[in-house]
Design an enzyme around this catalytic site. Structure first.
Site, PDB file in Angstrom:
ATOM      1  N   LYS A   1      70.508 -13.779  47.980  1.00  0.00           N
ATOM      2  CA  LYS A   1      70.582 -13.414  46.565  1.00  0.00           C
ATOM      3  C   LYS A   1      71.566 -12.276  46.413  1.00  0.00           C
ATOM      4  O   LYS A   1      71.674 -11.401  47.283  1.00  0.00           O
ATOM      5  CB  LYS A   1      69.204 -12.942  46.084  1.00  0.00           C
ATOM      6  CG  LYS A   1      68.982 -13.164  44.616  1.00  0.00           C
ATOM      7  CD  LYS A   1      68.617 -14.614  44.320  1.00  0.00           C
ATOM      8  CE  LYS A   1      68.280 -14.839  42.887  1.00  0.00           C
ATOM      9  NZ  LYS A   1      67.764 -16.190  42.637  1.00  0.00           N
TER      10      LYS A   1
ATOM     11  N   GLY B   1      63.423 -23.498  26.756  1.00  0.00           N
ATOM     12  CA  GLY B   1      64.834 -23.217  27.035  1.00  0.00           C
ATOM     13  C   GLY B   1      65.488 -24.422  27.682  1.00  0.00           C
ATOM     14  O   GLY B   1      65.100 -25.575  27.448  1.00  0.00           O
ATOM     15  N   ASN B   2      66.488 -24.168  28.521  1.00  0.00           N
ATOM     16  CA  ASN B   2      67.234 -25.257  29.151  1.00  0.00           C
ATOM     17  C   ASN B   2      66.321 -26.216  29.910  1.00  0.00           C
ATOM     18  O   ASN B   2      66.460 -27.430  29.820  1.00  0.00           O
ATOM     19  CB  ASN B   2      68.278 -24.679  30.119  1.00  0.00           C
ATOM     20  CG  ASN B   2      69.361 -23.950  29.356  1.00  0.00           C
ATOM     21  OD1 ASN B   2      69.746 -24.364  28.268  1.00  0.00           O
ATOM     22  ND2 ASN B   2      69.822 -22.835  29.900  1.00  0.00           N
ATOM     23  N   VAL B   3      65.386 -25.651  30.676  1.00  0.00           N
ATOM     24  CA  VAL B   3      64.498 -26.510  31.460  1.00  0.00           C
ATOM     25  C   VAL B   3      63.325 -27.000  30.610  1.00  0.00           C
ATOM     26  O   VAL B   3      63.006 -28.195  30.592  1.00  0.00           O
ATOM     27  CB  VAL B   3      63.952 -25.752  32.699  1.00  0.00           C
ATOM     28  CG1 VAL B   3      62.996 -26.637  33.479  1.00  0.00           C
ATOM     29  CG2 VAL B   3      65.089 -25.284  33.592  1.00  0.00           C
TER      30      VAL B   3
ATOM     31  N   GLY C   1      57.775 -21.981  26.669  1.00  0.00           N
ATOM     32  CA  GLY C   1      59.210 -21.754  26.876  1.00  0.00           C
ATOM     33  C   GLY C   1      59.978 -23.058  26.760  1.00  0.00           C
ATOM     34  O   GLY C   1      59.805 -23.969  27.575  1.00  0.00           O
TER      35      GLY C   1
HETATM   36  P1  NAD Z   1      66.065 -20.231  29.460  1.00  0.00           P
HETATM   37  O1  NAD Z   1      66.421 -18.801  29.329  1.00  0.00           O
HETATM   38  O2  NAD Z   1      67.038 -21.287  29.026  1.00  0.00           O
HETATM   39  O3  NAD Z   1      64.698 -20.515  28.669  1.00  0.00           O
HETATM   40  C1  NAD Z   1      63.569 -19.713  28.723  1.00  0.00           C
HETATM   41  C2  NAD Z   1      62.852 -19.894  27.390  1.00  0.00           C
HETATM   42  O4  NAD Z   1      61.561 -19.306  27.486  1.00  0.00           O
HETATM   43  C3  NAD Z   1      63.586 -19.192  26.230  1.00  0.00           C
HETATM   44  O5  NAD Z   1      63.761 -20.115  25.166  1.00  0.00           O
HETATM   45  C4  NAD Z   1      62.648 -18.041  25.863  1.00  0.00           C
HETATM   46  O6  NAD Z   1      62.667 -17.738  24.487  1.00  0.00           O
HETATM   47  C5  NAD Z   1      61.297 -18.608  26.288  1.00  0.00           C
HETATM   48  N1  NAD Z   1      60.270 -17.608  26.578  1.00  0.00           N
HETATM   49  C6  NAD Z   1      60.373 -16.495  27.337  1.00  0.00           C
HETATM   50  N2  NAD Z   1      59.191 -15.845  27.370  1.00  0.00           N
HETATM   51  C7  NAD Z   1      58.321 -16.575  26.630  1.00  0.00           C
HETATM   52  C8  NAD Z   1      56.962 -16.424  26.280  1.00  0.00           C
HETATM   53  N3  NAD Z   1      56.223 -15.382  26.695  1.00  0.00           N
HETATM   54  N4  NAD Z   1      56.384 -17.348  25.487  1.00  0.00           N
HETATM   55  C9  NAD Z   1      57.109 -18.416  25.059  1.00  0.00           C
HETATM   56  N5  NAD Z   1      58.405 -18.608  25.343  1.00  0.00           N
HETATM   57  C10 NAD Z   1      59.002 -17.706  26.124  1.00  0.00           C
HETATM   58  O7  NAD Z   1      65.663 -20.429  30.987  1.00  0.00           O
HETATM   59  P2  NAD Z   1      65.604 -21.783  31.808  1.00  0.00           P
HETATM   60  O8  NAD Z   1      66.897 -21.989  32.512  1.00  0.00           O
HETATM   61  O9  NAD Z   1      65.040 -22.858  30.948  1.00  0.00           O
HETATM   62  O10 NAD Z   1      64.544 -21.395  32.937  1.00  0.00           O
HETATM   63  C11 NAD Z   1      63.169 -21.283  32.617  1.00  0.00           C
HETATM   64  C12 NAD Z   1      62.408 -20.778  33.834  1.00  0.00           C
HETATM   65  O11 NAD Z   1      62.590 -21.668  34.931  1.00  0.00           O
HETATM   66  C13 NAD Z   1      62.856 -19.399  34.341  1.00  0.00           C
HETATM   67  O12 NAD Z   1      61.756 -18.709  34.862  1.00  0.00           O
HETATM   68  C14 NAD Z   1      63.817 -19.748  35.463  1.00  0.00           C
HETATM   69  O13 NAD Z   1      63.905 -18.694  36.404  1.00  0.00           O
HETATM   70  C15 NAD Z   1      63.139 -20.959  36.044  1.00  0.00           C
HETATM   71  N6  NAD Z   1      64.062 -21.846  36.767  1.00  0.00           N
HETATM   72  C16 NAD Z   1      65.143 -22.364  36.119  1.00  0.00           C
HETATM   73  C17 NAD Z   1      66.000 -23.213  36.810  1.00  0.00           C
HETATM   74  C18 NAD Z   1      67.192 -23.843  36.137  1.00  0.00           C
HETATM   75  O14 NAD Z   1      67.764 -24.790  36.689  1.00  0.00           O
HETATM   76  N7  NAD Z   1      67.584 -23.385  34.947  1.00  0.00           N
HETATM   77  C19 NAD Z   1      65.743 -23.524  38.150  1.00  0.00           C
HETATM   78  C20 NAD Z   1      64.608 -22.994  38.775  1.00  0.00           C
HETATM   79  C21 NAD Z   1      63.783 -22.148  38.059  1.00  0.00           C
END
Ligand code: NAD
Length: 340
Positions: A78, A176-178, A174
């Site tokens: 990291k 977001g993207n995932v 949440g």
């Molecule tokens: P992102 O930033 O696109 O989305 C996160 C979403 O969660 C946001 O829309 C935010 O508003 C919402 N959020 C945050 N706190 C919240 C809460 N208390 N209640 C409700 N909503 C809340 O992130 P992402 O890329 O979708 O990743 C989501 C999670 O998955 C993260 O923890 C990330 O570390 C993990 N992750 C992501 C990937 C990836 O490929 N993007 C891979 C492995 C792990």
């Protein structure tokens, strides 16, 4: 610093300070035993240098466990870039970071993480080929979501006796993207969706497009459901929240969902099946690693399919040993990293 490294069994710690670009970077290489260390690059403000180093070490260790169980022939690493108060050129800072990575001769490969973007990776890639998630490599999030979806089916099979998600109440925290991509897949599989996000626009989209039921963020964790899928921030499973969960299982994408390792035992004691987050959310890492190696979608999809089998095996061990799946996953990863 050495005691921190020893406690995490960290292989190496590299620091760079480049006054010209403003780069202050930490690269923590946890392990290269299974292959070059791969892991994201954070660009955040830190209260002090010690916190940045601690963050890099902790996260690098986590990446080793994730990579080992994903079977991708990589170790964990990291990078943490300390965001300066003032910066002349973001591109120059990431280019300097690319030159720093190049000095490590491929022992560390970087990727997007909190605070960084594909555009930053493009700057890094001008000086080293040890950079993934560039704009041409594609977004790993849909692949993370695919892996989580498959893992949720495996979790339903283990806890509820069948992997058909039709009619199951699944709470997604949440979008977001995932989280949103996961919600789409769950909707297509016939699940009843309960959703929350701090961004009301994301919730509205899920209501309109997926017929999801909106739930206030603070209420989602205590809403009765079959499976809770945390897909926002880490640390959501703590002593207080676990006592009030009303679900049969927790299976989501968020990294570091357990506030501390003992929380896994509390979930187990409450009869809530916990899908170890780093096993379930490895799809993004698998995508990034295989793309970097030049593999195409068929190979990536085949590798992703192994996530649910890995999880099923972990659940079987956990049931036989009456232990939390999180403990079983950690032990398996440690076996692969230290004992083989
Ligand atoms: P992102 O930033 O696109 O989305 C996160 C979403 O969660 C946001 O829309 C935010 O508003 C919402 N959020 C945050 N706190 C919240 C809460 N208390 N209640 C409700 N909503 C809340 O992130 P992402 O890329 O979708 O990743 C989501 C999670 O998955 C993260 O923890 C990330 O570390 C993990 N992750 C992501 C990937 C990836 O490929 N993007 C891979 C492995 C792990």
């Amino acid at each position: 610093m050495f005691s921190m490294m020893e406690a995490a069994r960290l292989e190496a710690l590299h620091l760079a300070d480049d006054p010209v670009s403003g780069l202050k970077a930490v690269i923590a290489i946890h392990s290269t035993r299974l292959g070059p260390a791969l892991g994201g690059c954070r660009y955040l403000a830190y209260p002090d240098e010690q916190s940045a180093i601690r963050d890099a070490i902790r996260l690098a260790q986590g990446m080793s466990y994730k990579a080992a169980l994903a079977g991708i022939d990589h170790g964990g690493g990291k990078a943490v870039l300390i965001r300066p108060a003032h910066l002349d050129s973001r591109a120059a800072l990431f280019e300097a970071f690319g030159r720093f990575i190049e000095t490590l001769n491929g022992r560390y490969i970087t990727a997007v993480d909190s605070g960084t973007s594909s555009a930053d990776m493009d700057c890094i890639a001008l000086h080293t080929r040890h950079a993934t998630s560039t704009s041409s490599a594609g977004d790993p999030s849909p692949h993370t979501a695919l892996g989580v979806f498959a893992g949720i089916r495996a979790t339903a099979q283990a806890r509820l006796g069948g992997d058909d998600l039709e009619g199951l109440r699944i709470a997604v925290q949440g979008l977001g993207n995932v989280g949103f991509a996961l919600a789409e897949a769950l909707h297509a599989a016939g699940a009843e969706l309960l959703v929350s996000d701090l961004d009301a626009g994301r919730v509205q989209l899920a209501v309109e497009q997926l017929g999801a039921q909106p739930i206030a963020s603070e209420a989602l964790l205590t809403t009765p459901c079959d499976i809770l899928a945390p897909c926002g921030l880490g640390g959501v499973l703590n002593r207080q929240s676990v006592a009030h969960l009303r679900c049969a299982a927790v299976a989501g994408a968020a990294n570091n969902q357990l506030a501390s390792p003992e929380i896994a035992d509390e979930l187990e004691a409450r009869g809530i099946l916990y899908a170890p987050d780093y096993v379930l959310n490895a799809g993004g890492l698998i995508y990034v690693a295989l793309r970097h190696r030049g593999e195409g979608l068929p190979a990536i999809t085949a590798h992703l399919a192994r996530i649910s089998q890995r999880l099923t095996d972990i659940y079987a061990h956990a049931q036989a040993e009456k232990r939390s799946p999180a403990r079983v996953a950690d032990r398996l990863a440690e076996h692969l990293l230290y004992e083989r």
